[in-house]
Design a protein around this motif. Structure first.
Motif, PDB file in Angstrom:
ATOM      1  N   ASN A  82      16.963  30.932 -12.255  1.00  0.00           N
ATOM      2  CA  ASN A  82      18.384  30.945 -11.915  1.00  0.00           C
ATOM      3  C   ASN A  82      18.948  29.530 -11.880  1.00  0.00           C
ATOM      4  N   LYS A  83      18.196  28.596 -11.302  1.00  0.00           N
ATOM      5  CA  LYS A  83      18.649  27.208 -11.255  1.00  0.00           C
ATOM      6  C   LYS A  83      18.709  26.608 -12.662  1.00  0.00           C
ATOM      7  N   PHE A  84      17.724  26.941 -13.476  1.00  0.00           N
ATOM      8  CA  PHE A  84      17.743  26.466 -14.863  1.00  0.00           C
ATOM      9  C   PHE A  84      18.961  27.033 -15.599  1.00  0.00           C
ATOM     10  N   PHE A  98      20.065  20.190  -9.871  1.00  0.00           N
ATOM     11  CA  PHE A  98      18.936  20.956 -10.393  1.00  0.00           C
ATOM     12  C   PHE A  98      17.617  20.337  -9.962  1.00  0.00           C
ATOM     13  N   ASN A  99      17.469  19.036 -10.141  1.00  0.00           N
ATOM     14  CA  ASN A  99      16.221  18.359  -9.786  1.00  0.00           C
ATOM     15  C   ASN A  99      15.930  18.434  -8.291  1.00  0.00           C
ATOM     16  N   VAL A 127      10.139  32.855  -6.177  1.00  0.00           N
ATOM     17  CA  VAL A 127      10.266  31.461  -6.579  1.00  0.00           C
ATOM     18  C   VAL A 127      10.543  31.356  -8.078  1.00  0.00           C
ATOM     19  N   SER A 128       9.815  32.120  -8.869  1.00  0.00           N
ATOM     20  CA  SER A 128       9.993  32.043 -10.329  1.00  0.00           C
ATOM     21  C   SER A 128      11.394  32.475 -10.743  1.00  0.00           C
ATOM     22  N   SER A 166      17.077  20.683  -6.173  1.00  0.00           N
ATOM     23  CA  SER A 166      16.798  22.086  -5.829  1.00  0.00           C
ATOM     24  C   SER A 166      15.370  22.481  -6.182  1.00  0.00           C
ATOM     25  N   VAL A 167      14.945  22.121  -7.386  1.00  0.00           N
ATOM     26  CA  VAL A 167      13.594  22.477  -7.837  1.00  0.00           C
ATOM     27  C   VAL A 167      12.540  21.791  -6.970  1.00  0.00           C
ATOM     28  N   ILE A 198      12.503  23.490  -3.512  1.00  0.00           N
ATOM     29  CA  ILE A 198      11.855  24.802  -3.580  1.00  0.00           C
ATOM     30  C   ILE A 198      10.338  24.640  -3.650  1.00  0.00           C
ATOM     31  N   PHE A 199       9.886  23.676  -4.453  1.00  0.00           N
ATOM     32  CA  PHE A 199       8.451  23.424  -4.600  1.00  0.00           C
ATOM     33  C   PHE A 199       7.832  22.991  -3.273  1.00  0.00           C
ATOM     34  N   LEU A 222      13.885  29.745  -9.705  1.00  0.00           N
ATOM     35  CA  LEU A 222      13.800  28.591 -10.590  1.00  0.00           C
ATOM     36  C   LEU A 222      14.518  28.868 -11.909  1.00  0.00           C
TER      37      LEU A 222
END
Length: 367
Positions: free
Chosen positions: A88-90, A144-145, A82-83, A147-148, A151-152, A86
């Motif tokens: 990667n998305k950032f 981005f928002n 997950v980290s 996706s994050v 994922i959460f 995240l």
């Protein structure tokens, strides 16, 4: 010197993904360029067919991107923690959004005498809160928002897909309500509006990525029975929006019907993408699709510069001619800039992830 890495056209890539992205990014460019021309003061009333095409394309192009991104979220989580995902998305979404937003606003302020965008220092504050006020970049921030958040909820809250779909549906209906009431929620609206499409992509991923089903998706029979549904949906979307003099009317006031029209449009575009993969044709569209992110971040700058040169340097005012030339330049020039930047070691213009030596790994495709 090769313009791009030949691995883009290799058989170990799923070509339909690049085709779908290529179709979507061209539709995005069409809208932005046409509206840019309209804002110059040139009359477009005699080119109603161009405006009609602009409205039709709006009905499915953004859901197309979000569904495609959702398709690969499960595969991404299987390959990364997950980290790491995240980050990667950032690196591939938020970072280029911030960098290119600041760059574009700064250029628009410095060149305020020559561009049709009215910018001030206040626009820098819109980057985080009201991304739609700074032209095209809102999509990267929204993706981005979404996706994050997905994922959460998927990994940390362990929400099953049916709960994701219910949550997405509720958010989607609420996004229509706030639009009707003219409540500007800024970036929150985009999360509410597109979360359902991202979740649908995750739901459908196992079927879409199953190569056993590719022959069905790429069949002309599928094309034949989908075509009338696509045409009827687009006809209604166009005529209703024209009748109400609002190209957001169906999306805002008839959200369920819009969702059906958008999903039909997305399915039809995927069908076309699989057919193109089946025949391995129109390969330039694959190249465009692979570079869709890089085209997206810089196409407005390129199209605006091209339009200014054509209008002020050559006196060209023909709307169709301006549209075609600016569209071609907005596709080709960003691809050239990206590949030159990679060769020059300026990969940081597009991502915080340094690409592997000799390879183009910046694009978040098939991962």
């Amino acid at each position: 010197m090769k313009l791009f890495n030949s691995d883009i056209l290799s058989n170990n890539r799923m070509a339909w993904i690049d085709y779908a992205r290529g179709i979507a990014i061209i539709l995005v460019l069409y809208r932005h360029i046409f509206e840019g021309i309209s804002r110059t003061g040139i009359s477009t009333t005699e080119y109603a067919w161009l405006e009609n095409a602009n409205i039709v394309f709006y009905s499915f192009r953004m859901p197309l991107f979000f569904i495609l991104s959702g398709v690969f979220i499960g595969r991404s989580l299987a390959k990364r923690t997950v980290s790491k995902l995240l980050f990667n998305k950032f690196s591939t979404l938020l970072y280029p959004y911030l960098l290119w937003s600041v760059l574009q606003i700064s250029l628009q302020i410095c060149l305020s005498r020559y561009v049709n965008a009215d910018r001030s220092l206040a626009d820098y504050g819109y980057i985080f809160l009201f991304p739609r006020r700074i032209d095209q970049f809102w999509y990267l921030y929204a993706l981005f928002n979404v996706s994050v958040l997905y994922i959460f909820t998927r990994q940390l809250l362990k929400m099953p897909i049916w709960q994701q779909l219910i949550a997405g549906a509720v958010l989607y209906i609420l996004s229509s309500y706030v639009s009707i009431k003219h409540i500007d929620l800024g970036f929150v609206y985009d999360i509410m509006h597109y979360y359902i499409f991202f979740a649908l992509g995750d739901l459908l991923s196992s079927r879409i990525l199953d190569k056993e089903n590719f022959r069905h998706y790429a069949s002309w029979k599928t094309f034949g029975w989908m075509l009338p549904f696509f045409m009827v949906g687009q006809y209604y979307f166009l005529t209703k929006d024209l009748q109400m003099n609002d190209n957001m009317y169906v999306e805002t006031y008839q959200p369920i019907l819009f969702a059906l029209i958008a999903l039909t449009g997305c399915a039809f575009m995927y069908n076309i993408s699989f057919i193109l993969q089946r025949y391995n044709t129109i390969k330039w569209l694959r190249i465009v699709g692979f570079h869709s992110l890089y085209i997206y971040v810089s196409h407005v700058l390129v199209a605006s510069a091209t339009r200014m040169v054509l209008m002020k340097g050559f006196g060209i005012t023909s709307v169709p001619l301006l549209l075609v030339i600016c569209l071609v330049m907005a596709v080709i020039v960003p691809i050239i800039i990206y590949n030159l930047a990679i060769r020059a070691g300026a990969w940081w213009l597009y991502s915080l992830d340094r690409p592997a030596a000799g390879k183009e790994k910046l694009q978040v495709q098939q991962s």
